[in-house]
Design a protein around this motif. Structure first.
Motif, PDB file in Angstrom:
ATOM      1  N   THR A  11      -0.604   0.234   4.600  1.00  0.00           N
ATOM      2  CA  THR A  11      -0.459   0.812   3.268  1.00  0.00           C
ATOM      3  C   THR A  11      -0.262   2.317   3.312  1.00  0.00           C
ATOM      4  O   THR A  11      -0.368   2.956   4.364  1.00  0.00           O
ATOM      5  CB  THR A  11      -1.694   0.456   2.417  1.00  0.00           C
ATOM      6  OG1 THR A  11      -1.449   0.799   1.048  1.00  0.00           O
ATOM      7  CG2 THR A  11      -2.941   1.173   2.915  1.00  0.00           C
ATOM      8  N   GLY A  17       0.352   0.569  -3.139  1.00  0.00           N
ATOM      9  CA  GLY A  17      -0.662   0.433  -2.107  1.00  0.00           C
ATOM     10  C   GLY A  17      -2.062   0.347  -2.679  1.00  0.00           C
ATOM     11  O   GLY A  17      -2.890  -0.457  -2.228  1.00  0.00           O
ATOM     12  N   ILE A  57       5.823  -0.698   1.771  1.00  0.00           N
ATOM     13  CA  ILE A  57       4.388  -0.989   1.752  1.00  0.00           C
ATOM     14  C   ILE A  57       4.044  -1.537   0.376  1.00  0.00           C
ATOM     15  O   ILE A  57       4.792  -1.311  -0.587  1.00  0.00           O
ATOM     16  CB  ILE A  57       3.546   0.275   2.086  1.00  0.00           C
ATOM     17  CG1 ILE A  57       3.708   1.364   1.021  1.00  0.00           C
ATOM     18  CG2 ILE A  57       3.886   0.800   3.441  1.00  0.00           C
ATOM     19  CD1 ILE A  57       2.654   1.391  -0.011  1.00  0.00           C
ATOM     20  N   PRO A  58       2.931  -2.268   0.280  1.00  0.00           N
ATOM     21  CA  PRO A  58       1.969  -2.641   1.307  1.00  0.00           C
ATOM     22  C   PRO A  58       2.324  -3.974   1.952  1.00  0.00           C
ATOM     23  O   PRO A  58       3.143  -4.743   1.434  1.00  0.00           O
ATOM     24  CB  PRO A  58       0.670  -2.754   0.519  1.00  0.00           C
ATOM     25  CG  PRO A  58       1.126  -3.280  -0.824  1.00  0.00           C
ATOM     26  CD  PRO A  58       2.459  -2.621  -1.085  1.00  0.00           C
ATOM     27  N   SER A  77       3.488  -6.244  -3.396  1.00  0.00           N
ATOM     28  CA  SER A  77       2.131  -6.002  -3.888  1.00  0.00           C
ATOM     29  C   SER A  77       1.649  -7.074  -4.854  1.00  0.00           C
ATOM     30  O   SER A  77       0.491  -7.492  -4.797  1.00  0.00           O
ATOM     31  CB  SER A  77       2.052  -4.626  -4.555  1.00  0.00           C
ATOM     32  OG  SER A  77       2.980  -4.521  -5.623  1.00  0.00           O
TER      33      SER A  77
END
Length: 232
Positions: A11, A17, A57-58, A77
């Motif tokens: 992350t 994140g 990310i994440p 996410s």
């Protein structure tokens, strides 16, 4: 003896994140953090792309699942929030209708609020040229979406009603970032009340510190660096 973690989180310090680190802190389960430097493009390395072909990310790796191949990787996410909520049976309703409502609001956030506020942030903060028409377009649409949240919260504590859930966790980090995106929500009292109530939760406060937040000097350098990266 080296500690073994069932869950590993790759992350960075962004709203997407923070969604996952907040939920992990709320769940109170052990996990290992792998900070990813977006400035250094670590999310584009072969090792990271093996876990998420989209290079964003994440990423969550569940080492209990598919352990013989290094663990089960979950990217996006919203998908990670649902995976964790269902794995541990918390922060998501058990009934069909309630689960669907949670999925609707998580999907709404990842398809609408996040992308629009992300663009508002880019053009307000990072893009080297100020383009008024573009800034106005993304700011206006972000405010419209934030108004949807404000209306939903007019007669309920949280997005699904009385219970805090992944629906709230998905949107909170973006609402928290309104000031950074130069979006005014001072005329949205229900949204402000909801934001402040969630921000006061100890697990949320812990989640927002993962990974370690940048210093003001690092944020200034990040703004300059990301502005250059946009043009690259």
């Amino acid at each position: 003896m080296k500690e073994r973690f069932m869950l590993e989180l790759y992350t960075s310090e962004t709203p997407n994140g923070w969604k996952v680190s907040i939920l992990l802190e709320e769940l109170g389960v052990p996990y290992k953090v792998h900070p990813i430097s977006l400035t250094n493009q670590e999310q584009k390395t072969p090792a990271f792309l093996a876990r998420n072909p989209n290079g964003k990310i994440p990423v969550l790796v569940d080492t209990e699942v598919e352990a013989d191949t290094g663990g089960f990787a979950v990217f996006e996410s919203g998908a990670i929030l649902i995976y964790l909520a269902e794995k541990f049976g918390r922060f998501i309703p058990a009934d069909v209708a309630g689960r669907s409502r949670a999925l609707q609001w998580v999907t709404w956030q990842v398809a609408g609020l996040g992308p629009m506020m992300g663009q508002a942030t880019v053009f307000n903060r990072y893009f080297p040229e100020k383009i008024p028409a573009v800034i106005e377009r993304y700011t206006r649409e972000s405010r419209r979406l934030l108004g949807v949240l404000n209306d939903q919260l007019a007669d309920r504590a949280y997005l699904l009603g009385d219970d805090y859930s992944v629906a709230d966790i998905a949107s909170f980090p973006w609402v928290r970032g309104c000031e950074w995106a130069n979006i005014d929500i001072s005329d949205m009292p229900h949204l402000l009340r909801w934001r402040d109530a969630i921000a006061a939760r100890p697990a949320v406060q812990r989640g927002l510190l993962i990974p370690t937040p940048p210093t003001p000097e690092e944020m200034a350098a990040k703004t300059t660096t990301q502005g250059k990266a946009i043009l690259a």
